[in-house]
Design a protein around this motif. Structure first.
Motif, PDB file in Angstrom:
ATOM      1  N   ILE A   1       0.847  -1.187   0.000  1.00 48.88           N
ATOM      2  CA  ILE A   1       0.000   0.000   0.000  1.00 48.88           C
ATOM      3  C   ILE A   1       0.886   1.241   0.000  1.00 48.88           C
ATOM      4  CG2 ILE A   1      -1.978  -1.071   1.144  1.00 48.88           C
ATOM      5  CD1 ILE A   1      -1.001   0.041   3.792  1.00 48.88           C
ATOM      6  N   SER A   2       0.302   2.371  -0.340  1.00 46.29           N
ATOM      7  CA  SER A   2       1.056   3.622  -0.386  1.00 46.29           C
ATOM      8  C   SER A   2       1.404   4.098   1.022  1.00 46.29           C
ATOM      9  CB  SER A   2       0.242   4.701  -1.095  1.00 46.29           C
ATOM     10  OG  SER A   2      -0.927   5.017  -0.343  1.00 46.29           O
ATOM     11  N   ALA A   3       2.436   4.927   1.115  1.00 43.95           N
ATOM     12  CA  ALA A   3       2.845   5.475   2.409  1.00 43.95           C
ATOM     13  C   ALA A   3       1.728   6.284   3.070  1.00 43.95           C
ATOM     14  CB  ALA A   3       4.111   6.312   2.242  1.00 43.95           C
ATOM     15  N   PRO A   4       0.987   7.138   2.335  1.00 41.29           N
ATOM     16  CA  PRO A   4      -0.113   7.865   2.986  1.00 41.29           C
ATOM     17  C   PRO A   4      -1.182   6.946   3.558  1.00 41.29           C
ATOM     18  CG  PRO A   4       0.478   8.953   0.940  1.00 41.29           C
ATOM     19  CD  PRO A   4       1.219   7.638   0.967  1.00 41.29           C
ATOM     20  N   LEU A   5      -1.577   5.920   2.810  1.00 46.80           N
ATOM     21  CA  LEU A   5      -2.595   4.998   3.322  1.00 46.80           C
ATOM     22  C   LEU A   5      -2.074   4.260   4.544  1.00 46.80           C
ATOM     23  CD1 LEU A   5      -5.359   3.733   3.077  1.00 46.80           C
ATOM     24  CD2 LEU A   5      -4.426   2.089   1.432  1.00 46.80           C
ATOM     25  N   TYR A   6      -0.820   3.869   4.526  1.00 49.88           N
ATOM     26  CA  TYR A   6      -0.218   3.206   5.689  1.00 49.88           C
ATOM     27  C   TYR A   6      -0.250   4.127   6.909  1.00 49.88           C
ATOM     28  CZ  TYR A   6       3.305   1.184   8.779  1.00 49.88           C
ATOM     29  OH  TYR A   6       3.965   0.673   9.880  1.00 49.88           O
ATOM     30  N   GLU A   7       0.087   5.408   6.714  1.00 45.74           N
ATOM     31  CA  GLU A   7       0.095   6.373   7.825  1.00 45.74           C
ATOM     32  C   GLU A   7      -1.279   6.469   8.475  1.00 45.74           C
ATOM     33  OE1 GLU A   7       0.911  11.159   8.630  1.00 45.74           O
ATOM     34  OE2 GLU A   7       1.297  10.286   6.645  1.00 45.74           O
ATOM     35  N   VAL A   8      -2.319   6.536   7.658  1.00 45.34           N
ATOM     36  CA  VAL A   8      -3.673   6.644   8.180  1.00 45.34           C
ATOM     37  C   VAL A   8      -4.080   5.366   8.902  1.00 45.34           C
ATOM     38  CG1 VAL A   8      -6.105   6.892   7.543  1.00 45.34           C
ATOM     39  CG2 VAL A   8      -4.382   8.348   6.475  1.00 45.34           C
ATOM     40  N   LEU A   9      -3.744   4.217   8.349  1.00 49.40           N
ATOM     41  CA  LEU A   9      -4.103   2.944   8.971  1.00 49.40           C
ATOM     42  C   LEU A   9      -3.408   2.749  10.309  1.00 49.40           C
ATOM     43  CD1 LEU A   9      -4.082   0.650   5.811  1.00 49.40           C
ATOM     44  CD2 LEU A   9      -6.085   1.382   7.124  1.00 49.40           C
ATOM     45  N   VAL A  10      -2.162   3.187  10.420  1.00 47.14           N
ATOM     46  CA  VAL A  10      -1.448   3.087  11.699  1.00 47.14           C
ATOM     47  C   VAL A  10      -2.111   3.968  12.742  1.00 47.14           C
ATOM     48  CG1 VAL A  10       0.711   3.663  12.874  1.00 47.14           C
ATOM     49  CG2 VAL A  10       0.771   2.396  10.729  1.00 47.14           C
ATOM     50  N   SER A  11      -2.440   5.209  12.375  1.00 51.46           N
ATOM     51  CA  SER A  11      -3.102   6.108  13.314  1.00 51.46           C
ATOM     52  C   SER A  11      -4.456   5.548  13.734  1.00 51.46           C
ATOM     53  CB  SER A  11      -3.283   7.492  12.683  1.00 51.46           C
ATOM     54  OG  SER A  11      -3.875   8.389  13.600  1.00 51.46           O
ATOM     55  N   ALA A  12      -5.194   4.975  12.782  1.00 50.33           N
ATOM     56  CA  ALA A  12      -6.491   4.374  13.099  1.00 50.33           C
ATOM     57  C   ALA A  12      -6.339   3.230  14.094  1.00 50.33           C
ATOM     58  CB  ALA A  12      -7.170   3.883  11.822  1.00 50.33           C
ATOM     59  N   ALA A  13      -5.322   2.401  13.894  1.00 49.73           N
ATOM     60  CA  ALA A  13      -5.084   1.276  14.806  1.00 49.73           C
ATOM     61  C   ALA A  13      -4.761   1.766  16.212  1.00 49.73           C
ATOM     62  CB  ALA A  13      -3.954   0.404  14.267  1.00 49.73           C
ATOM     63  N   ASP A  14      -3.977   2.835  16.304  1.00 49.15           N
ATOM     64  CA  ASP A  14      -3.633   3.395  17.611  1.00 49.15           C
ATOM     65  C   ASP A  14      -4.873   3.888  18.352  1.00 49.15           C
ATOM     66  OD1 ASP A  14      -0.964   2.874  17.159  1.00 49.15           O
ATOM     67  OD2 ASP A  14      -0.475   4.915  16.523  1.00 49.15           O
ATOM     68  N   VAL A  15      -5.755   4.599  17.638  1.00 50.43           N
ATOM     69  CA  VAL A  15      -6.967   5.121  18.273  1.00 50.43           C
ATOM     70  C   VAL A  15      -7.926   3.987  18.617  1.00 50.43           C
ATOM     71  CG1 VAL A  15      -8.960   6.651  17.981  1.00 50.43           C
ATOM     72  CG2 VAL A  15      -6.715   7.365  17.148  1.00 50.43           C
ATOM     73  N   SER A  16      -7.983   2.960  17.779  1.00 57.72           N
ATOM     74  CA  SER A  16      -8.820   1.795  18.094  1.00 57.72           C
ATOM     75  C   SER A  16      -8.377   1.144  19.400  1.00 57.72           C
ATOM     76  CB  SER A  16      -8.751   0.777  16.962  1.00 57.72           C
ATOM     77  OG  SER A  16      -9.349   1.266  15.787  1.00 57.72           O
ATOM     78  N   SER A  17      -7.074   0.981  19.564  1.00 56.00           N
ATOM     79  CA  SER A  17      -6.558   0.383  20.805  1.00 56.00           C
ATOM     80  C   SER A  17      -6.846   1.276  22.001  1.00 56.00           C
ATOM     81  CB  SER A  17      -5.049   0.145  20.668  1.00 56.00           C
ATOM     82  OG  SER A  17      -4.771  -0.792  19.652  1.00 56.00           O
ATOM     83  N   LEU A  18      -6.641   2.590  21.834  1.00 53.22           N
ATOM     84  CA  LEU A  18      -6.853   3.535  22.934  1.00 53.22           C
ATOM     85  C   LEU A  18      -8.302   3.537  23.395  1.00 53.22           C
ATOM     86  CD1 LEU A  18      -5.628   5.854  24.698  1.00 53.22           C
ATOM     87  CD2 LEU A  18      -6.382   7.421  22.885  1.00 53.22           C
TER      88      LEU A  18
END
Length: 340
Positions: free
Chosen positions: A94-111
């Motif tokens: 996947i592209s770097a921008p999509l990866y950045e968004v998915l990582v942030s989403a995963a962090d907020v999901s865990s929080l």
């Protein structure tokens, strides 16, 4: 003074009356349609028509790139192509921008213990708040159970180098609660790269600012009263950096058989939220994070969200329904942003 740039197939510059001919810094506005809503960008610059045209074209290019990567309304987007794969068990680049968004989403999901979940799209669609048509009737328990079984942010796995994703079970990813924020941040980064240090970027209510206005004052942003019939201000905040996002159930909803159904779906139940939290506003370092946190907090409800935001030192402002009216609360971290 404001300059309106209308972006599309052509770029037009319209200067309003009463402009000074002196080369002083002024506020210029760049606006246009995007993501099914509109963007409004204010930049503080001396008058330079060519530079403003270049900025407008650059902003459009940035937003087109975000849409081409993260839209679920476009069949040809990177995300739609990913969602259409029947087998997602192998690593997919996947592209770097999509990866950045998915990582942030995963962090907020865990929080938020899953209150924010980008895989909830199939359930959102079932209730008629996505690309699928509005249902003729409210989904029954069996339909909800089947859709919920296909969701779960824990089923997603990300790889940093090279950026890639896979899922233990095929997922439909919906980034509508975080992609607008990312778009705001992407435009902000572009403006900085173009030498603009004072700006306000807003897309569909998600805002990021930096610097100050020509008179030295901070940017003043309004938090709306959570009523659907009209637009009125509940409170005003002042920012010279950071981002702000609001999530509420008072704009996007429908009624069926006398009941009101919010577009915000609780991933635990698969049903629209029903608690007393009318809206929550979050201030964070970037709009992507503020956007996702506001959605997660809105799902959680006031008591849970307030406790989490206070514990994590997150600036959050809550408007709660009480006895036919509203009462407001905010975390200690939000206090310094409030105007008198």
């Amino acid at each position: 003074m404001f300059l309106s740039l209308t972006l599309g197939s052509t770029l037009a510059l319209v200067a309003l009356a009463g402009c000074s001919f002196e080369k002083e810094e002024q506020i210029w506005e760049i606006a246009g349609p995007v993501f099914g809503t509109r963007y409004h960008i204010n930049v503080v610059l001396t008058e330079d028509e060519a530079r403003l045209e270049n900025l407008g074209e650059g902003i459009e290019e940035v937003l087109d790139g975000v849409d081409a990567s993260m839209s679920t309304w476009r069949d040809d987007s990177e995300l739609s192509r990913l969602n259409s794969r029947d087998d997602q068990s192998e690593w997919t680049d996947i592209s770097a921008p999509l990866y950045e968004v998915l990582v942030s989403a995963a962090d907020v999901s865990s929080l938020t213990d899953g209150a924010f979940d980008i895989t909830i799209g199939p359930v959102v669609n079932l209730w008629g708040f996505g690309p699928e048509a509005r249902p003729d009737k409210v989904p029954d328990d069996n339909e909800l159970a089947a859709r919920l079984d296909a969701t779960g942010y824990e089923k997603l796995e990300l790889r940093a180098e090279p950026p890639a994703i896979r899922a233990s079970k095929p997922q439909y990813i919906d980034l509508s609660a975080i992609a607008k924020g990312y778009g705001v941040d992407a435009v902000a980064r572009y403006l900085v790269s173009a030498g603009v240090t004072s700006y306000l970027v807003e897309i569909g209510g998600e805002v990021r600012v930096n610097g100050r206005k020509p008179d030295g004052s901070a940017w003043r942003l309004a938090i709306e009263e959570p009523v659907s019939e009209q637009r009125q201000i509940n409170r005003v905040v002042a920012l010279d950096q950071h981002a702000m996002a609001t999530s509420g159930d008072y704009r996007n909803y429908y009624e069926s058989e006398g009941r009101r159904y919010s577009h915000t779906i609780d991933p635990d139940t698969g049903r629209p939220i029903v608690h007393t939290l009318a809206s929550v506003t979050v201030i964070a370092e970037n709009a992507m994070l503020a956007d996702a946190l506001a959605t997660g907090f809105n799902v959680m409800g006031y008591e849970r969200a307030q406790a989490l935001a206070t514990r994590e030192n997150i600036a959050a402002y809550f408007i709660v329904r009480r006895d036919g009216g509203f009462e407001t609360h905010h975390t200690p971290a939000f206090t310094s942003y409030l105007t008198q």
